[in-house]
Design a protein around this motif. Structure first.
Motif, mmCIF file in Angstrom:
data_model
loop_
_atom_site.group_PDB
_atom_site.id
_atom_site.type_symbol
_atom_site.label_atom_id
_atom_site.label_comp_id
_atom_site.label_asym_id
_atom_site.label_seq_id
_atom_site.Cartn_x
_atom_site.Cartn_y
_atom_site.Cartn_z
ATOM 1 N N ILE A 75 -4.424 2.869 6.431
ATOM 2 C CA ILE A 75 -4.592 4.120 5.690
ATOM 3 C C ILE A 75 -3.197 4.703 5.471
ATOM 4 O O ILE A 75 -2.371 4.706 6.388
ATOM 5 C CB ILE A 75 -5.521 5.121 6.416
ATOM 6 C CG1 ILE A 75 -5.742 6.388 5.560
ATOM 7 C CG2 ILE A 75 -5.022 5.463 7.803
ATOM 8 C CD1 ILE A 75 -6.827 7.323 6.081
ATOM 9 N N VAL A 76 -2.949 5.144 4.237
ATOM 10 C CA VAL A 76 -1.672 5.755 3.885
ATOM 11 C C VAL A 76 -1.968 7.082 3.190
ATOM 12 O O VAL A 76 -2.748 7.121 2.238
ATOM 13 C CB VAL A 76 -0.836 4.834 2.961
ATOM 14 C CG1 VAL A 76 0.479 5.498 2.597
ATOM 15 C CG2 VAL A 76 -0.589 3.481 3.624
ATOM 16 N N ILE A 100 7.238 13.295 -1.075
ATOM 17 C CA ILE A 100 8.480 13.147 -0.308
ATOM 18 C C ILE A 100 8.355 12.079 0.774
ATOM 19 O O ILE A 100 9.343 11.678 1.373
ATOM 20 C CB ILE A 100 8.916 14.482 0.326
ATOM 21 C CG1 ILE A 100 7.838 15.011 1.280
ATOM 22 C CG2 ILE A 100 9.263 15.509 -0.752
ATOM 23 C CD1 ILE A 100 8.311 16.129 2.205
ATOM 24 N N GLY A 101 7.129 11.638 1.030
ATOM 25 C CA GLY A 101 6.926 10.631 2.064
ATOM 26 C C GLY A 101 5.455 10.397 2.314
ATOM 27 O O GLY A 101 4.607 10.819 1.521
ATOM 28 N N GLN A 102 5.177 9.743 3.436
ATOM 29 C CA GLN A 102 3.786 9.441 3.759
ATOM 30 C C GLN A 102 3.673 9.003 5.213
ATOM 31 O O GLN A 102 4.664 8.595 5.823
ATOM 32 C CB GLN A 102 3.259 8.347 2.847
ATOM 33 C CG GLN A 102 4.131 7.112 2.828
ATOM 34 C CD GLN A 102 3.946 6.298 1.565
ATOM 35 O OE1 GLN A 102 3.403 5.219 1.634
ATOM 36 N NE2 GLN A 102 4.384 6.794 0.434
ATOM 37 N N ILE A 103 2.457 9.144 5.719
ATOM 38 C CA ILE A 103 2.134 8.567 7.016
ATOM 39 C C ILE A 103 1.382 7.275 6.747
ATOM 40 O O ILE A 103 0.563 7.196 5.818
ATOM 41 C CB ILE A 103 1.324 9.529 7.911
ATOM 42 C CG1 ILE A 103 1.247 8.986 9.341
ATOM 43 C CG2 ILE A 103 -0.051 9.834 7.335
ATOM 44 C CD1 ILE A 103 0.726 9.985 10.360
ATOM 45 N N ILE A 117 0.841 -1.197 0.000
ATOM 46 C CA ILE A 117 0.000 0.000 0.000
ATOM 47 C C ILE A 117 0.880 1.253 0.000
ATOM 48 O O ILE A 117 0.649 2.196 -0.755
ATOM 49 C CB ILE A 117 -0.960 -0.003 1.209
ATOM 50 C CG1 ILE A 117 -1.755 -1.310 1.301
ATOM 51 C CG2 ILE A 117 -1.894 1.203 1.163
ATOM 52 C CD1 ILE A 117 -2.528 -1.705 0.066
ATOM 53 N N CYS A 118 1.927 1.254 0.840
ATOM 54 C CA CYS A 118 2.834 2.413 0.885
ATOM 55 C C CYS A 118 3.505 2.642 -0.464
ATOM 56 O O CYS A 118 3.596 3.774 -0.939
ATOM 57 C CB CYS A 118 3.892 2.221 1.972
ATOM 58 S SG CYS A 118 3.241 2.353 3.644
ATOM 59 N N GLY A 119 3.970 1.572 -1.076
ATOM 60 C CA GLY A 119 4.611 1.684 -2.390
ATOM 61 C C GLY A 119 3.659 2.174 -3.466
ATOM 62 O O GLY A 119 4.050 2.906 -4.378
#
Length: 149
Positions: free
Chosen positions: A106-107, A117-120, A73-75
Protein backbone atom coordinates in the motif's frame (compact mmCIF):
# COMPACT_ATOMS: atom_id res chain seq x y z
CA UNK A 1 -6.77 1.63 15.48
CA UNK A 2 -7.65 4.74 17.51
CA UNK A 3 -4.96 3.83 20.07
CA UNK A 4 -2.35 3.77 17.29
CA UNK A 5 -3.61 7.13 15.98
CA UNK A 6 -3.21 8.62 19.46
CA UNK A 7 0.36 7.34 19.65
CA UNK A 8 1.10 8.61 16.13
CA UNK A 9 -0.29 12.03 17.09
CA UNK A 10 1.96 12.21 20.13
CA UNK A 11 5.00 11.44 17.94
CA UNK A 12 4.00 14.11 15.41
CA UNK A 13 3.40 16.70 18.15
CA UNK A 14 6.66 16.00 20.02
CA UNK A 15 8.76 19.17 20.28
CA UNK A 16 11.86 17.10 21.09
CA UNK A 17 12.40 15.49 17.67
CA UNK A 18 13.11 16.76 14.16
CA UNK A 19 10.95 15.58 11.26
CA UNK A 20 13.22 12.69 10.24
CA UNK A 21 13.33 11.41 13.81
CA UNK A 22 9.52 11.60 13.99
CA UNK A 23 9.18 9.69 10.70
CA UNK A 24 11.59 7.01 11.95
CA UNK A 25 9.55 6.65 15.16
CA UNK A 26 6.34 6.37 13.08
CA UNK A 27 7.89 3.57 11.01
CA UNK A 28 8.92 1.72 14.18
CA UNK A 29 5.51 2.11 15.78
CA UNK A 30 3.62 0.85 12.73
CA UNK A 31 6.07 -2.02 12.29
CA UNK A 32 5.69 -3.09 15.93
CA UNK A 33 1.93 -2.66 16.22
CA UNK A 34 0.62 -4.05 12.94
CA UNK A 35 1.94 -7.58 12.38
CA UNK A 36 1.42 -7.62 8.61
CA UNK A 37 3.34 -4.36 8.06
CA UNK A 38 6.67 -5.97 7.13
CA UNK A 39 8.47 -2.98 5.57
CA UNK A 40 7.42 0.55 6.38
CA UNK A 41 9.12 3.60 4.93
CA UNK A 42 8.89 7.02 3.39
CA UNK A 43 9.93 8.29 0.00
CA UNK A 44 10.13 12.01 -0.76
CA UNK A 45 10.38 14.04 -3.94
CA UNK A 46 14.06 14.61 -4.69
CA UNK A 47 14.23 18.39 -5.07
CA UNK A 48 13.10 19.43 -8.55
CA UNK A 49 13.85 16.02 -10.06
CA UNK A 50 11.08 13.73 -11.26
CA UNK A 51 12.13 11.05 -8.80
CA UNK A 52 11.65 9.86 -5.24
CA UNK A 53 14.42 9.40 -2.71
CA UNK A 54 14.26 6.97 0.21
CA UNK A 55 13.71 8.51 3.62
CA UNK A 56 13.36 6.90 7.06
CA UNK A 57 12.24 3.27 7.04
CA UNK A 58 12.08 0.07 9.08
CA UNK A 59 12.60 -3.33 7.50
CA UNK A 60 15.05 -5.08 5.23
CA UNK A 61 17.54 -2.95 3.31
CA UNK A 62 16.35 -2.01 -0.18
CA UNK A 63 18.19 -1.30 -3.44
CA UNK A 64 15.38 1.12 -4.35
CA UNK A 65 16.84 4.27 -2.82
CA UNK A 66 15.83 6.36 -5.85
CA UNK A 67 12.65 5.66 -7.84
CA UNK A 68 11.80 7.55 -11.04
CA UNK A 69 8.26 8.94 -11.28
CA UNK A 70 6.01 6.40 -12.99
CA UNK A 71 8.18 3.38 -12.09
CA UNK A 72 6.80 0.83 -9.65
CA UNK A 73 3.88 1.41 -7.31
CA UNK A 74 5.64 4.31 -5.55
CA UNK A 75 6.47 5.96 -8.87
CA UNK A 76 2.86 5.56 -10.01
CA UNK A 77 1.54 7.22 -6.84
CA UNK A 78 3.99 10.10 -7.39
CA UNK A 79 2.16 10.72 -10.69
CA UNK A 80 -1.45 9.85 -9.74
CA UNK A 81 -1.46 11.47 -6.27
CA UNK A 82 -3.85 8.73 -5.16
CA UNK A 83 -3.57 5.90 -2.66
CA UNK A 84 -2.72 2.61 -4.35
CA UNK A 85 -3.55 -0.67 -2.61
CA UNK A 86 -2.04 -3.77 -4.21
CA UNK A 87 -3.58 -6.96 -2.75
CA UNK A 88 -1.16 -9.17 -4.74
CA UNK A 89 2.03 -7.65 -6.16
CA UNK A 90 2.36 -10.52 -8.64
CA UNK A 91 -0.71 -9.17 -10.45
CA UNK A 92 1.04 -5.82 -11.15
CA UNK A 93 3.07 -5.38 -14.33
CA UNK A 94 4.78 -2.25 -12.97
CA UNK A 95 5.83 -3.70 -9.60
CA UNK A 96 9.43 -3.12 -8.38
CA UNK A 97 10.38 -6.11 -6.26
CA UNK A 98 12.14 -5.21 -3.01
CA UNK A 99 11.92 -8.66 -1.46
CA UNK A 100 10.82 -12.08 -2.64
CA UNK A 101 8.72 -12.23 0.56
CA UNK A 102 6.59 -9.21 -0.38
CA UNK A 103 3.08 -10.21 -1.41
CA UNK A 104 1.10 -6.97 -1.00
CA UNK A 105 1.77 -3.23 -0.88
CA UNK A 106 0.00 0.00 0.00
CA UNK A 107 1.32 3.43 -0.95
CA UNK A 108 -0.30 6.65 0.29
CA UNK A 109 0.75 10.10 -1.00
CA UNK A 110 1.67 13.03 1.23
CA UNK A 111 0.09 16.12 -0.36
CA UNK A 112 1.11 19.62 0.77
CA UNK A 113 -0.39 22.71 -0.88
CA UNK A 114 -1.74 20.53 -3.68
CA UNK A 115 1.67 19.02 -4.46
CA UNK A 116 2.82 15.45 -3.86
CA UNK A 117 5.88 15.85 -1.62
CA UNK A 118 6.27 12.18 -0.72
CA UNK A 119 4.54 9.03 0.38
CA UNK A 120 4.45 6.22 2.87
CA UNK A 121 5.13 2.78 1.41
CA UNK A 122 4.22 -0.41 3.26
CA UNK A 123 5.00 -3.93 2.09
CA UNK A 124 3.43 -7.05 3.55
CA UNK A 125 4.43 -10.71 3.45
CA UNK A 126 0.69 -11.54 3.57
CA UNK A 127 -1.65 -11.60 0.56
CA UNK A 128 -4.38 -8.93 0.64
CA UNK A 129 -3.90 -7.87 4.29
CA UNK A 130 -4.73 -4.16 4.13
CA UNK A 131 -8.10 -3.13 5.56
CA UNK A 132 -10.23 -0.06 5.00
CA UNK A 133 -9.17 1.00 8.51
CA UNK A 134 -5.48 0.70 7.52
CA UNK A 135 -6.06 2.85 4.47
CA UNK A 136 -8.01 5.50 6.40
CA UNK A 137 -5.40 5.60 9.19
CA UNK A 138 -2.52 5.95 6.69
CA UNK A 139 -4.34 8.68 4.73
CA UNK A 140 -4.96 10.54 8.01
CA UNK A 141 -1.28 10.06 8.93
CA UNK A 142 -0.07 11.46 5.59
CA UNK A 143 -2.35 14.50 5.99
CA UNK A 144 -0.83 15.08 9.44
CA UNK A 145 2.73 14.64 8.14
CA UNK A 146 2.06 17.23 5.42
CA UNK A 147 1.36 19.77 8.19
CA UNK A 148 4.82 19.34 9.77
CA UNK A 149 6.95 18.71 6.69
Amino acid sequence: MSEIKKRLSSILESPNHNTDAKLQKICKLLDQEIPYFNWTGFYFKNGDKEELILGPYVGAATDHTIIPFGKGICGQVAVSNETFVVPDVHDQDNYLSCSIDTKAEIVVPIIKNGENIGQIDIDSHTLDPFTTEDREMLEWLCDEIAKIY
